[in-house]
Design a protein around this motif. Structure first.
Motif: not given
Length: 126
Positions: A117-126
């Protein structure tokens, strides 16, 4: 302005890329293999251990950027074998509860170092 995020809580990049890059309130986490940063080896040979380590690496990078897993908007999961989906999903549910991020999970022909498995992510904090 782009800021490169790096932490010893996740394995170093094995190529010409960063663990993550932050721009404005967005954080883009590179695909995380199930490598234990303390040993440099896979956390285990099964999908459960490998998923847990990949997500722990993502979590440590997200936290190094001053965010939490609640700030993750989207996740990409790359599986060596779609037969591992249910076991991966069970571990995934330990890291994301409540309002879960958008996600894609796909089977791929091969992953770096023959990971499961390989896991990527996108996060946001305003």
């Amino acid at each position: 302005m782009k800021e490169i995020i790096s932490t010893t809580g996740a394995p170093g990049a094995i190529g010409p890329y960063s663990q993550a890059a932050k721009a404005g309130g967005f954080l883009f986490v590179s695909g995380q293999l199930p490598i234990d940063p303390a040993t440099g080896a896979f956390a285990g040979d099964d999908i459960t251990a490998q998923t847990r380590q990949s997500l722990t690496n993502v979590k440590n990078i997200v936290e190094a950027a001053g965010m939490t897993m609640d700030d993750v908007l989207r996740v990409g999961v790359f599986l060596k074998d779609m037969e591992h989906f249910a076991a991966m999903n069970a571990v995934y549910g330990e890291f994301f509860t409540g309002d879960c991020p958008a996600r894609a999970a796909v089977q791929v022909a091969r992953l770096p170092k023959d990971a499961l498995v390989e896991i990527e992510a996108v996060a946001y904090k305003g």
